[in-house]
Design a protein around this motif. Structure first.
Motif, mmCIF file in Angstrom:
data_model
loop_
_atom_site.group_PDB
_atom_site.id
_atom_site.type_symbol
_atom_site.label_atom_id
_atom_site.label_comp_id
_atom_site.label_asym_id
_atom_site.label_seq_id
_atom_site.Cartn_x
_atom_site.Cartn_y
_atom_site.Cartn_z
ATOM 1 N N ILE A 1 0.844 -1.205 0.000
ATOM 2 C CA ILE A 1 0.000 0.000 0.000
ATOM 3 C C ILE A 1 0.876 1.251 0.000
ATOM 4 C CG2 ILE A 1 -0.305 0.155 2.531
ATOM 5 C CD1 ILE A 1 -3.328 0.786 1.798
ATOM 6 N N VAL A 2 2.040 1.166 0.659
ATOM 7 C CA VAL A 2 2.953 2.324 0.678
ATOM 8 C C VAL A 2 3.428 2.631 -0.750
ATOM 9 C CG1 VAL A 2 5.178 3.180 1.540
ATOM 10 C CG2 VAL A 2 3.666 1.893 3.059
ATOM 11 N N ARG A 3 3.784 1.574 -1.492
ATOM 12 C CA ARG A 3 4.223 1.781 -2.874
ATOM 13 C C ARG A 3 3.099 2.404 -3.709
ATOM 14 N NH1 ARG A 3 8.345 -0.180 -5.585
ATOM 15 N NH2 ARG A 3 8.625 -2.147 -4.502
ATOM 16 N N ASN A 4 1.893 1.868 -3.568
ATOM 17 C CA ASN A 4 0.781 2.384 -4.369
ATOM 18 C C ASN A 4 0.486 3.851 -4.049
ATOM 19 O OD1 ASN A 4 0.567 -0.101 -5.516
ATOM 20 N ND2 ASN A 4 -1.552 -0.481 -4.920
ATOM 21 N N VAL A 5 0.579 4.208 -2.774
ATOM 22 C CA VAL A 5 0.310 5.601 -2.383
ATOM 23 C C VAL A 5 1.436 6.510 -2.868
ATOM 24 C CG1 VAL A 5 0.035 7.167 -0.419
ATOM 25 C CG2 VAL A 5 -1.235 5.007 -0.477
ATOM 26 N N MET A 6 2.686 6.056 -2.748
ATOM 27 C CA MET A 6 3.808 6.860 -3.261
ATOM 28 C C MET A 6 3.671 7.054 -4.770
ATOM 29 S SD MET A 6 7.327 5.827 -1.248
ATOM 30 C CE MET A 6 7.343 4.104 -1.711
ATOM 31 N N TYR A 7 3.254 6.004 -5.464
ATOM 32 C CA TYR A 7 3.117 6.095 -6.927
ATOM 33 C C TYR A 7 1.966 7.034 -7.294
ATOM 34 C CZ TYR A 7 3.095 4.670 -11.810
ATOM 35 O OH TYR A 7 3.152 4.676 -13.179
ATOM 36 N N ALA A 8 0.891 6.988 -6.512
ATOM 37 C CA ALA A 8 -0.235 7.906 -6.748
ATOM 38 C C ALA A 8 0.234 9.352 -6.611
ATOM 39 C CB ALA A 8 -1.373 7.610 -5.768
ATOM 40 N N ALA A 9 1.025 9.611 -5.567
ATOM 41 C CA ALA A 9 1.522 10.967 -5.335
ATOM 42 C C ALA A 9 2.506 11.392 -6.427
ATOM 43 C CB ALA A 9 2.191 11.048 -3.964
ATOM 44 N N ILE B 1 11.498 13.874 -9.546
ATOM 45 C CA ILE B 1 12.215 12.689 -10.025
ATOM 46 C C ILE B 1 12.463 11.709 -8.872
ATOM 47 C CG2 ILE B 1 14.456 11.892 -10.934
ATOM 48 C CD1 ILE B 1 14.460 14.486 -12.665
ATOM 49 N N ARG B 2 12.889 12.239 -7.725
ATOM 50 C CA ARG B 2 13.161 11.354 -6.575
ATOM 51 C C ARG B 2 11.881 10.709 -6.056
ATOM 52 N NH1 ARG B 2 16.503 15.617 -5.032
ATOM 53 N NH2 ARG B 2 15.035 16.258 -3.416
ATOM 54 N N ARG B 3 10.791 11.470 -6.041
ATOM 55 C CA ARG B 3 9.522 10.920 -5.546
ATOM 56 C C ARG B 3 9.080 9.755 -6.443
ATOM 57 N NH1 ARG B 3 6.071 15.330 -5.875
ATOM 58 N NH2 ARG B 3 7.155 16.165 -4.095
ATOM 59 N N PHE B 4 9.220 9.948 -7.748
ATOM 60 C CA PHE B 4 8.838 8.888 -8.682
ATOM 61 C C PHE B 4 9.773 7.683 -8.541
ATOM 62 C CE2 PHE B 4 9.151 6.653 -12.693
ATOM 63 C CZ PHE B 4 7.837 6.432 -13.005
ATOM 64 N N ALA B 5 11.085 7.948 -8.506
ATOM 65 C CA ALA B 5 12.061 6.854 -8.436
ATOM 66 C C ALA B 5 11.900 6.075 -7.126
ATOM 67 C CB ALA B 5 13.485 7.413 -8.558
ATOM 68 N N ARG B 6 11.539 6.772 -6.049
ATOM 69 C CA ARG B 6 11.324 6.095 -4.764
ATOM 70 C C ARG B 6 10.102 5.185 -4.814
ATOM 71 N NH1 ARG B 6 10.864 3.151 -1.714
ATOM 72 N NH2 ARG B 6 11.072 3.098 0.536
ATOM 73 N N ALA B 7 9.035 5.663 -5.458
ATOM 74 C CA ALA B 7 7.817 4.857 -5.572
ATOM 75 C C ALA B 7 8.107 3.569 -6.348
ATOM 76 C CB ALA B 7 6.716 5.657 -6.262
#
Lengths: 142, 167
Positions: free
Chosen positions: A25-33, B27-33
């Motif tokens: 869920i953390v990955r999905n929320v980070m990707y949404a952001a 870029i960092r936010r995307f790469a981290r996700a």
């Protein structure tokens, strides 16, 4: 990132080192952001269960980013991803673990292009991205 | 007008979809996700010493993100309404993407995105007709250089006829 893959090092049939990712869920929320796509299907268990799904599921485009990462890890900083084509076959739910794999299908000297087939499978071995293709360009030793 | 007629009517018209600046924190936010710690995206010094001479974005990032200048997010389902092509009661499923990367995106680039509907067709699905739409998004940098193209197939799931009769 010091390793450099050269065009001459690559043979047709070579496997690309696989890349594994756990879907959370953390990955999905980070990707949404990161992408400005906050659709609740990616993190809201209550909503997706009301629609008949067991758990929230991933945004398909993230699998393109995983495949791109697999390719860039393999090539090193001197190679370039030129093309990537993929389609989304099945849903990937929170808790699933996906593995990206691929192999070299063709080489074209001149521009030093390498053609690859790629796919993403879940922990049950089901291909969720079944027949992706990529074109990369690599530096030459010459 | 049916969903299919609506999207057919959009075919061939190119519009400017978005503009925005890519920065290193984006870029960092995307790469981290994604979980990609490639130093070309994270380390200023390493990137400056590379052939790119600075931080770049992961190759598909620009095709996966929206700039969303207006902060357009539906309070109802969290969706990004622009993806719905002017339709309101449709569910949008992403079918596939085809990316062509012509130049890397660099931190600081000002990007303009254009969108055109290049194809639309209907297919019989398990629960009725599905409308397929193929979009072509082109990406240009501040020097008006074409840096990438994303051909995206969307599947539009139409509301049932009962829902459609609601006012």
């Amino acid at each position: 990132m010091t390793r450099t893959l050269h065009f001459e090092d690559v043979q047709i049939g070579d496997a690309i080192p696989e890349l594994r990712k756990a879907m959370s869920i953390v990955r999905n929320v980070m990707y949404a952001a990161a992408t400005w796509d906050f659709h609740r299907i990616h993190y809201d268990t209550e909503l997706v269960q009301s629609r008949g799904f067991p758990k929230p599921f991933a945004d398909g485009q993230i699998f393109g980013a995983f495949l791109a990462q697999m390719a860039t890890n393999w090539m090193g900083a001197e190679g370039s991803l030129k093309k990537l084509k993929l389609s989304y076959r099945a849903m990937v739910f929170l808790g699933d673990v996906v593995t990206c794999r691929g192999r070299v299908t063709k080489k074209e000297s001149g521009e030093n292009l390498v053609f690859c087939e790629l796919w993403v499978e879940n922990q049950k071995g089901e291909k969720i991205v079944p027949d992706a293709t990529a074109v990369v360009s690599l530096p030459s030793r010459k | 007008m049916s969903v299919f007629e609506h999207v057919r009517g959009l075919m061939g018209k190119e519009e400017v979809l978005q503009t925005g600046i890519v920065d290193s924190s984006m870029i960092r936010r995307f790469a981290r996700a994604v979980g990609d710690f490639n130093p070309l995206y994270w380390e200023e010094e390493f990137a400056a010493g590379s052939r790119y001479r600075g931080v770049i974005a992961p190759p598909t990032m620009i095709f996966e993100m929206n700039f969303n200048e207006k902060g357009d997010v539906s309070e109802e389902d969290g969706s990004y309404p622009e993806i719905k092509l002017g339709l309101h009661r449709v569910e949008v499923i992403r079918g596939g993407n085809e990316y062509e990367i012509l130049q890397p995106v660099r931190a600081g680039d000002r990007i303009t995105v254009t969108r055109k509907v290049v194809d639309a067709y209907e297919k019989e699905g398990k629960r009725g007709k599905l409308v397929f739409v193929v979009l072509e998004m082109k990406y240009f940098n501040q020097d008006k250089v074409h840096i990438g193209t994303n051909r995206e197939t969307l599947i539009l799931v139409q509301p049932s006829s009962a829902e459609e009769k609601k006012p």
